[in-house]
Design an enzyme around this catalytic site. Structure first.
Site, PDB file in Angstrom:
ATOM      1  N   SER A 232      35.558  31.099  29.973  1.00  0.00           N
ATOM      2  CA  SER A 232      34.893  32.331  29.321  1.00  0.00           C
ATOM      3  C   SER A 232      33.300  31.730  28.342  1.00  0.00           C
ATOM      4  O   SER A 232      32.543  32.188  29.656  1.00  0.00           O
ATOM      5  CB  SER A 232      35.973  31.879  27.772  1.00  0.00           C
ATOM      6  OG  SER A 232      35.911  32.764  27.028  1.00  0.00           O
TER       7      SER A 232
ATOM      8  N   HIS B 182      43.823  34.825  28.965  1.00  0.00           N
ATOM      9  CA  HIS B 182      42.792  34.890  28.991  1.00  0.00           C
ATOM     10  C   HIS B 182      42.480  32.984  29.766  1.00  0.00           C
ATOM     11  O   HIS B 182      42.063  32.310  29.711  1.00  0.00           O
ATOM     12  CB  HIS B 182      42.022  34.121  27.415  1.00  0.00           C
ATOM     13  CG  HIS B 182      40.662  34.305  27.608  1.00  0.00           C
ATOM     14  ND1 HIS B 182      39.174  34.945  28.154  1.00  0.00           N
ATOM     15  CD2 HIS B 182      39.744  33.191  26.923  1.00  0.00           C
ATOM     16  CE1 HIS B 182      38.193  34.696  28.295  1.00  0.00           C
ATOM     17  NE2 HIS B 182      38.126  33.517  26.878  1.00  0.00           N
TER      18      HIS B 182
ATOM     19  N   ASP C 298      44.502  39.595  30.585  1.00  0.00           N
ATOM     20  CA  ASP C 298      43.679  38.927  29.682  1.00  0.00           C
ATOM     21  C   ASP C 298      42.771  39.223  28.704  1.00  0.00           C
ATOM     22  O   ASP C 298      42.818  40.777  28.332  1.00  0.00           O
ATOM     23  CB  ASP C 298      42.333  38.365  30.673  1.00  0.00           C
ATOM     24  CG  ASP C 298      41.396  37.758  29.591  1.00  0.00           C
ATOM     25  OD1 ASP C 298      41.102  37.550  28.103  1.00  0.00           O
ATOM     26  OD2 ASP C 298      40.712  37.139  30.397  1.00  0.00           O
TER      27      ASP C 298
END
Length: 338
Positions: free
Chosen positions: A114, A276, A248
């Site tokens: 991320s 995610h 996600d």
């Protein structure tokens, strides 16, 4: 002390779950926390916004069988200090370099999740001579689209809202919504418990402030404001693997295909049914992929002359690419505004 919700257990494992004991070093006057285990070529695990090295804990022991594994708590996160400081992507890349310097580690395979994926790409851009390989997991910096939840947290007043969640019973309506989203089997429902776990694990005003400052360095109310696409051609010759969950809800899986196209030679792995956090959904598969990727690829062979050639040549079809990139960001901004 921060409240620990039942669904936080995967994010905050105990030491005997294989995550290793936190260690501390002082760099530039600030205490930095990190985990380190194993021997062999180095793998550095970089977590996302609001998380810490604990998010990687179940993966550290398996990877440490054949590698030196380092998992830092980024400044402003976890057990590292949370000063009033620069929380930009570039500053984090500098901090990673300096921690590696203190630990005496010259080169690493970087694994970033991320926001940590954005830090990984920035590190590779700033210090390519120190990078063996890249593993980008649900990485930021590919397109403007990002969860409305994170766009909302970037707005003024977010710090007050986060502090109100600490009041007794204040999180009950939020939990009810999360439960409904999970019951409806939505993508956001799949990721919401982990995201709420990150937010509710923020222990004090300093952690909340660092969280918001970090988020605002890359996200505003319209979406992501930082891109890696304009410079990722410089990673040519650097082995790269992209990993994404096809459900996600934070950074859409479309970004995986965009990044894959923008990075010729990259490898793309999609985790079906994952959100995610694909390395939480199937940690055994994730560890296996990383081990296989490292085993089957040679470390990047960087040279200053090759770097200059790439810079001078620019991205093939650069004018058309930049124009398309600007169009996508403009359209995303217009959609957000309506």
């Amino acid at each position: 002390m921060a409240r620990i919700l039942p669904f936080q257990s995967r994010l905050l494992p105990t030491d005997d779950e294989g995550g290793g004991t936190l260690r501390f070093r002082t760099v530039h006057g600030y205490r930095r926390a990190y985990r380190i285990a194993g021997e062999g070529p180095a793998i550095l695990l970089i977590h996302g916004i609001g998380a810490s090295s604990a998010t990687w804990a179940p993966l550290i022991a398996p990877l440490a069988r054949t590698h030196t594994v380092i998992a830092p708590d980024l400044l402003g996160h976890g057990a590292s200090e949370k000063p009033r400081a620069d929380y930009s992507v570039a500053a984090y890349a500098n901090g990673i370099r300096d921690l590696l310097g203190v630990l005496g580690i010259e080169r690493v395979t970087l694994v970033g999740h991320s926001f940590g994926g954005g830090v990984t790409m920035q590190f590779a851009y700033q210090f390519p001579e120190r990078v063996d390989r890249l593993v980008l997991v649900s990485t930021g910096g590919v397109g403007p689209q990002v969860s409305p939840v994170l766009r909302g947290v970037s707005l003024p007043g977010a710090a007050l809202l986060l502090s109100l969640l600490e009041l007794p019973g204040a999180d009950l309506p939020v939990r009810a919504v999360v439960g409904l989203l999970r019951l409806l089997d939505t993508g956001l429902g799949q990721d919401a418990p982990e995201l709420m776990g990150l937010v509710e694990a923020l222990p004090d005003v300093w952690a909340r402030t660092a969280f918001i400052r970090t988020l605002r360095s890359v996200v505003d109310w319209r979406g992501q404001v930082v891109t890696m696409l304009d410079r990722c051609y410089l990673a040519e010759g650097m082995p790269t693997m992209l990993v994404w969950g096809d459900r996600d809800s934070v950074l859409p899986v479309d970004h995986a295909f965009t990044a894959h196209q923008a990075m010729p030679g990259s490898r793309l792995e999609i985790f079906g049914g994952a959100g995610h956090f694909p390395f939480h959904s199937d940690p055994a598969r994730f560890v296996g992929l990383v081990e296989e990727f490292v085993r089957e690829t040679a470390p990047a062979d960087w040279s200053a002359e090759r770097w200059r050639q790439l810079l001078r040549a620019g991205r093939p079809g650069e004018e058309a690419f930049v124009g398309e990139l600007e169009r996508r960001y403009r359209e995303a901004s217009e959609r957000s505004a309506t």
